[in-house]
Design an enzyme around this catalytic site. Structure first.
Site, PDB file in Angstrom:
ATOM      1  N   ARG A 194       0.836  -1.210   0.000  1.00 28.71           N
ATOM      2  CA  ARG A 194       0.000   0.000   0.000  1.00 28.71           C
ATOM      3  C   ARG A 194       0.869   1.257   0.000  1.00 28.71           C
ATOM      4  O   ARG A 194       0.555   2.253  -0.670  1.00 28.71           O
ATOM      5  CB  ARG A 194      -0.911  -0.015   1.222  1.00 28.71           C
ATOM      6  CG  ARG A 194      -1.911   1.140   1.270  1.00 28.71           C
ATOM      7  CD  ARG A 194      -2.927   0.920   2.366  1.00 28.71           C
ATOM      8  NE  ARG A 194      -3.880   2.023   2.404  1.00 28.71           N
ATOM      9  CZ  ARG A 194      -4.146   2.738   3.496  1.00 28.71           C
ATOM     10  NH1 ARG A 194      -3.528   2.477   4.635  1.00 28.71           N
ATOM     11  NH2 ARG A 194      -5.029   3.707   3.463  1.00 28.71           N
TER      12      ARG A 194
ATOM     13  N   HIS B 198       0.614   4.295  -2.719  1.00 27.55           N
ATOM     14  CA  HIS B 198       0.317   5.662  -2.286  1.00 27.55           C
ATOM     15  C   HIS B 198       1.481   6.612  -2.575  1.00 27.55           C
ATOM     16  O   HIS B 198       1.260   7.802  -2.787  1.00 27.55           O
ATOM     17  CB  HIS B 198      -0.033   5.680  -0.794  1.00 27.55           C
ATOM     18  CG  HIS B 198      -1.435   5.226  -0.510  1.00 27.55           C
ATOM     19  ND1 HIS B 198      -2.245   5.835   0.422  1.00 27.55           N
ATOM     20  CD2 HIS B 198      -2.179   4.230  -1.059  1.00 27.55           C
ATOM     21  CE1 HIS B 198      -3.425   5.228   0.433  1.00 27.55           C
ATOM     22  NE2 HIS B 198      -3.404   4.255  -0.430  1.00 27.55           N
TER      23      HIS B 198
ATOM     24  N   HIS C 162      -5.173  -5.665  -3.464  1.00 30.52           N
ATOM     25  CA  HIS C 162      -6.002  -5.750  -2.269  1.00 30.52           C
ATOM     26  C   HIS C 162      -6.116  -7.183  -1.762  1.00 30.52           C
ATOM     27  O   HIS C 162      -6.682  -7.401  -0.681  1.00 30.52           O
ATOM     28  CB  HIS C 162      -7.401  -5.190  -2.552  1.00 30.52           C
ATOM     29  CG  HIS C 162      -7.448  -3.702  -2.568  1.00 30.52           C
ATOM     30  ND1 HIS C 162      -8.530  -2.980  -3.044  1.00 30.52           N
ATOM     31  CD2 HIS C 162      -6.545  -2.772  -2.177  1.00 30.52           C
ATOM     32  CE1 HIS C 162      -8.289  -1.678  -2.938  1.00 30.52           C
ATOM     33  NE2 HIS C 162      -7.090  -1.533  -2.415  1.00 30.52           N
TER      34      HIS C 162
ATOM     35  N   ASN D 164      -3.476   8.774   4.161  1.00 34.48           N
ATOM     36  CA  ASN D 164      -2.241   8.087   4.553  1.00 34.48           C
ATOM     37  C   ASN D 164      -2.065   7.916   6.055  1.00 34.48           C
ATOM     38  O   ASN D 164      -1.068   7.332   6.493  1.00 34.48           O
ATOM     39  CB  ASN D 164      -1.020   8.838   4.001  1.00 34.48           C
ATOM     40  CG  ASN D 164      -0.842   8.637   2.513  1.00 34.48           C
ATOM     41  OD1 ASN D 164      -1.317   7.657   1.955  1.00 34.48           O
ATOM     42  ND2 ASN D 164      -0.157   9.565   1.866  1.00 34.48           N
TER      43      ASN D 164
END
Length: 322
Positions: free
Chosen positions: A63, A67, A192, A95
């Site tokens: 992740r 990001h 995911h 975040n």
């Protein structure tokens, strides 16, 4: 956000492709072969050790990579700490829940001893993301290297991250701004498979969803009941939530099977089944894990090679500029 029109989308795509070509030309698989040959081994050992102590690390590192790359390209701007005069990306609302920065810090500290002032924090994130996928049962690929660390990190930029409430059109637009296709969107969403979400990101789907439906009608009814038990009202457990597929510690194609069964945790995930532009990819990946792995590798390379700036540095401390 207003949709892109035909007259302004082509200049944007041209700019993105130009930026991608320039950045890619500076990256290559053997960048550290002579100047720090042991760097991948150091990173892999650090990530593996951290993952054994905390099984949440793989999902968090993956992740973190997404990001970071989605804001200014893969420049490790997500690692920078806020200062008295600047709120950094890691403190932007999307975040706040990104964790395990210490893993990158540990790898960087070891690399500074082995090869001082050589390996960028951006390359550490990129290698770490590949490693957590591979060690979780997913594909392995050769990461191109030579990224530089950015000098700018602003929390306000995190509003450009795709939200878990986005519909397919919003997702497609968000990915297109980064030179990524509809197939890339569906493929990268497969990350995911290692994910976990707190209740706050999906509980709006479970109660008082709309004037016509108490719950999101795209959700499996039994799945809704299960999620309601895990996310009661009032909910005093702020750590409560749900894994994003049924094999959360394994990188596989179960995520897509869950979507076809109406068990997508985020509305953005479940929307991929309800739109003709994305559904065929979901079905193909649910049927063929090998195909998903192949496309995931290609999309990760594509995302990982995009950067917005070429005049960065190799940070000595990943949390601040030199």
């Amino acid at each position: 956000m207003a949709p892109l029109s035909a007259e302004n989308i082509f200049p944007i795509i041209f700019l993105l492709l130009t930026t991608f070509s320039v950045s890619k030309a500076e990256l290559h698989a053997h960048y550290y072969d002579q100047i720090c040959p042991q760097f991948e081994k150091i990173i892999s050992e650090t990530v593996l050790k951290a993952s054994k102590h905390d099984p949440k690390v793989p999902a968090r590192i993956l992740r973190m990579f997404f990001h970071d790359c989605f804001i200014r390209g893969c420049d490790a701007s997500i690692l920078m700490d806020s200062t008295a005069i600047n709120q950094a990306e890691k403190d932007g609302p999307p975040n706040i829940s990104v964790r395990s920065f210490y893993v990158i810090d540990e790898a960087k500290a070891k690399l500074e001893l082995a090869c001082p002032r050589t390996v960028s924090c951006a390359d550490i994130i990129s290698i770490s993301a590949r490693d957590v996928v591979a060690m979780s049962g997913g594909p392995y690929w050769n990461v191109l290297k030579g990224r530089k660390d950015g000098r700018v990190s602003k929390a306000s930029d995190t509003t450009n991250l795709p939200a878990p409430t986005f519909n397919v059109s919003q997702l497609i637009q968000s990915f297109a701004k980064r030179g990524l296709t509809v197939k890339d969107l569906v493929t990268l969403s497969g990350g995911h498979t290692l994910g976990f979400s707190h209740c706050s990101s999906f509980e709006a789907r479970l109660r008082n969803f709309s004037s016509l439906h108490d719950t999101d009608p795209s959700m499996n009814a039994e799945f809704v009941l299960d999620l309601r038990k895990k996310c009661p009202k009032p909910n005093h457990n702020h750590n409560a939530g749900q894994f994003l597929d049924s094999t959360a510690s394994v990188f596989d194609n179960d995520y897509y099977k869950q979507l076809l069964a109406g068990k997508g945790v985020f509305s953005s995930d479940q929307s991929l089944v309800g739109d003709h532009r994305t559904k065929s990819f979901v079905e193909a990946f649910a049927k063929d894990q090998g195909l998903f792995f192949k496309e995931f590798t290609a999309s990760m390379l594509k995302l990982g090679n995009l950067r917005g700036s070429t005049n960065g540095e190799v940070r000595l401390n990943c949390r601040m500029t030199n």
